[in-house]
Design an enzyme around this catalytic site. Structure first.
Site, PDB file in Angstrom:
ATOM      1  N   GLU A 110      50.968  53.412   9.632  1.00 12.60           N
ATOM      2  CA  GLU A 110      50.531  52.377  10.580  1.00 12.60           C
ATOM      3  C   GLU A 110      49.884  51.200   9.836  1.00 12.60           C
ATOM      4  OE1 GLU A 110      48.416  55.434  12.903  1.00 12.60           O
ATOM      5  OE2 GLU A 110      49.359  54.522  14.660  1.00 12.60           O
ATOM      6  N   GLU A 130      51.923  62.797  13.232  1.00 14.61           N
ATOM      7  CA  GLU A 130      50.829  63.148  14.156  1.00 14.61           C
ATOM      8  C   GLU A 130      51.212  64.223  15.158  1.00 14.61           C
ATOM      9  OE1 GLU A 130      51.698  60.163  13.263  1.00 14.61           O
ATOM     10  OE2 GLU A 130      49.942  58.937  12.797  1.00 14.61           O
TER      11      GLU A 130
END
Ligand code: NAD
Length: 705
Positions: A110, A130
């Site tokens: 990210e 995740e």
């Protein structure tokens, strides 16, 4: 070079500000990293010597994620949070280039998405794992990734949690250039090119052409849901990722970001995420053996010998061949050998046909494989794995022979499912080199490896086998010697309950339904149909065959899927179990023959009887020191038997229910179902009485050993 925090430094090279992070082992984005990066960005903005910025990491990888040790730690300051770092990059007035190597994962990925450009070495990997922790990317990943690579590909990447290669990332626009040679010099050169060509500051947040396709075809989301339904049943995060991306297509960037945050929080606070995060640590812990330190010497495994080319021998061999380790398989007859080698080759050919390996790979792997009818062919191997029939006398005779043939220091392992490794070791002159390596079927696919530590197995041999297991991609868990070790012993406890209920209470489909609904891929009876009901049938010593349902099915030729029917029917080419009325009548008849009046049972009790019987067995296993810790049992059940990870594991689940509640139900079952086997184990009673959980239980004598 200026030090900005304990892990981040700043220097200008060739007119480019280089922000270097050094936070071993994986450059997790700890507080001091985030703070250093934000300070460095501020410095670069006003540094007249710097026309661009490169974000670079020392060591083995770019940021591999957030610092999980900071999660839930109130002493760690909130600000700057990772989003602050991303904003600093994205909002920079000078081009920011991420230089990627190693594994750019989670928050690291990210962060890279917040940069204006990304360059990578060819071996780099990028991913958003995740989902494996029960959460979703929470720092803009679900909002930016589809803007780069389109909805379909972004969903695939985030829902699988699997990383993609630098080459794939280049193809989908996630990486702008592959750097051959020195990464930092390449990144600086790229940054200078951006400056000299006056290229724009690409902010992913501002571009949404890649979302167009999904705007025009909203069905893409439901199609995707259908395609993952079977694999993600029961998990919360995959659906949250899809919902977030659906909103990305509809909403302006900032609103979508807020929505992502809301979904992230929902996931993070869910029992599923807590269970998955528990499991993540359980798996790591399984590698640790209290009395075998990390620096225990190990032996090199350069050549492997396999005895038996049956179901297991073939599958196990493939693990080594896949890693370039030569294997010699010994069989008793040419026919059995040819069949075994043929199956391995067919397996490889079919994998190549699916495009997962090349024809060249098949050739290479097969060239490492040798067959023989003489055990003498194993004289120079470093590890022998025996996978002959499950019969103590046969195994002992094999071990007696190989003890004389194999070179000193060669590890002698058995793949037995149930037998006593100490008894096998005793027939050799080197019990310290004997160990159990219990692979699961299909052995080339299943990840679990129970490493059975005999009374005399040396620490060196144990450490070698743990390392070898990890080296061939297995999840290796140490277990002690007892019938069935950890996995099969607990499975047997569940089977005894399902068999008892079949005889007295319910039909196969009713019993299997609760197991499936709990989250397992299938129930006991469907599993037995898959394996074949005739396994061990000949040796079944049940005195009264009239009251044995398996016997009745087998004598009618109903041996499971392979004969088109067992407990269930199977349509040709289908693996879907279909209940059969005649089997139901047969079951009722067997009950009558046994003088049993069948009684209804609720689905809740069915589930509890099966699961709590397993919990009870787990307590005995722990008490006996067969498992090193409760979490090891959980790892075994997830990787060997499909326990749903979103329920953490068997002992974790029991802890959530509360051990006192488990004991209370077990006591009720002993009376209601007249089953002394469900009598709560002493350890379970003790923990329940003290208000403790499985997690509180540590065998100190083991630690002191
Ligand atoms: P299998 O019957 O498919 O294969 C056994 C092979 O061993 C046969 O090909 C046989 O010819 C060969 N063999 C027998 N005696 C031999 C000898 N003296 N020398 C060389 N070869 C000999 O059996 P399998 O299912 O592969 O099981 C093998 C072992 O693995 C058993 O101990 C079993 O309990 C264990 N195991 C099986 C599974 C499973 O699901 N099948 C799972 C885990 C462990």
């Amino acid at each position: 070079m200026k030090k900005l925090s304990q892990s981040v430094s700043y220097e200008v090279k060739d007119g480019v500000a280089v922000l270097t992070t050094d936070n071993p082992p994986v450059n997790a984005m700890s507080y001091h990293v985030r703070q250093g990066l934000v300070d460095g960005m501020e410095m670069a903005q006003s540094d007249e010597d710097a026309k661009a910025v490169v974000i670079h990491c020392e060591g083995r990888t770019f940021f591999a994620g957030m610092d999980i040790t900071e999660f839930g730690n109130p002493d760690v300051p909130d600000s700057p949070w990772i989003t602050g770092v991303i904003e600093a990059f994205e909002g920079s007035s000078k081009p920011v280039v991420a230089a990627l190597h190693g594994s750019t994962l989670g928050g690291g990925c990210e962060t890279a998405l917040g940069c204006h450009y990304r360059v990578a070495v060819p071996s780099a990997k990028l991913g958003q794992p995740e989902v494996k922790l029960g959460i979703i990317p929470g720092a803009g990943g679900t909002v930016r990734l589809p803007r780069v690579m389109g909805v379909q590909k972004a969903l695939e990447m985030m829902v699988s949690g699997n990383p993609i290669s630098a080459g794939q990332a280049l193809a989908v626009g996630l990486v702008d250039e592959i750097v051959e040679g020195d990464l930092l010099s390449g990144a600086i050169a790229f940054a200078n090119k951006v400056v000299s060509e006056n290229r724009p500051l690409v902010k992913i947040r501002d571009s949404d052409q890649e979302l167009e396709e999904a705007r025009e075809n909203p069905a893409i989301f439901d199609d995707f849901r259908k395609s993952i339904a079977r694999k993600t049943r029961g998990f919360k995060a995959p659906e949250a990722i899809i919902q977030s991306v659906e909103a990305v297509v509809r909403l302006p960037f900032d609103e979508a970001l807020q929505n992502e945050r809301r979904l992230f929080d929902e996931c993070q606070n869910s029992p599923e995420a807590k269970a998955q995060q528990y499991f993540f640590f359980a798996e790591r812990e399984a590698k640790k053996i209290p009395d075998v330190p990390k620096d225990t010497p190990t032996r090199e495994i350069k050549k492997v010998g396999m005895i038996g080319a049956g179901t297991m021998g073939g599958g196990i061999s493939m693990n080594f061949l896949n890693r370039g380790i030569p294997v010699t398989i010994v069989e008793t007859t040419q026919e059995a050998l040819d069949r075994g080698l043929g199956i391995i080759e067919k397996n490889y050919a079919s994998t190549a046909k699916k495009g997962r390996i090349t024809e060249d790979d098949v050739k290479k792997r097969m060239s490492l494989l040798t067959g023989s009818l003489e055990l003498e062919a194993l004289s120079d191997v470093d590890l022998v794995i025996e996978a002959v029939f499950e019969d103590m006398d046969v195994k002992k005779s094999v071990f007696e022979k190989i003890d004389k043939i194999c070179k000193p220091g060669c590890i002698l392992a058995s793949n037995t499912s149930y037998l006593n490794i100490n008894e096998i070791a005793a027939v050799t002159s080197r019990p310290q080199d004997v160990i159990g390596l219990h692979f699961f079927s299909p052995a080339n696919i299943m990840r679990l490896l129970e490493v059975v530590r005999g009374d005399q197995t040396s620490k060196e041999v144990l450490a070698t086998c743990m390392k070898m297991g990890a080296g061939i991609g297995k999840v290796a868990v140490v277990v002690g010697v007892c019938r069935g070790f950890v996995g099969n012993r607990i499975l047997a406890a569940r089977m005894r309950q399902s068999d008892d209920m079949l005889l007295k209470n319910a039909m196969p489909q009713e019993i299997d339904r609760v197991v499936f609904d709990f989250g397992f891929p299938m129930g006991s009876f469907a599993m037995r149909d898959l394996a074949g009901l005739d396994i061990g049938w000949e040796r079944d010593k049940t005195p009264d065959k009239d009251t044995n349902i398996r016997h009745q099915l087998c004598t009618r030729g109903r041996l499971g899927q392979k004969t088109g029917g067992g407990f269930y029917d199977y349509k040709e080419g289908s693996r879907t179990p279909v209940p059969n009325a005649e089997v139901e009548q047969l079951i009722e008849e067997v009950s009558r023959n046994a003088g049993i009046t069948r009684k209804e049972i609720s689905p809740e009790d069915m589930l509890k009887r099966m699961i709590y019987a397993m919990v009870n067995e787990a307590a005995k296993i722990l008490d006996e020191g067969i498992a090193q810790r409760a979490s090891a049992i959980d790892v075994i059940w997830v990787y060997g038997y499909g326990w749903p990870t979103y329920r953490g594991g068997l002992t974790y689940y029991a802890d959530q229910i509360g051990l006192n509640n488990v004991v209370e139900d077990l006591e009720r079952f002993v009376k209601e179902y007249d089953d002394p086997e469900l009598e709560p184990a002493p350890l379970l009673r003790e923990l329940a009485k003290e208000g403790k959980s499985f997690r509180d239980f540590v065998r100190l004598d083991h630690l002191e050993a």
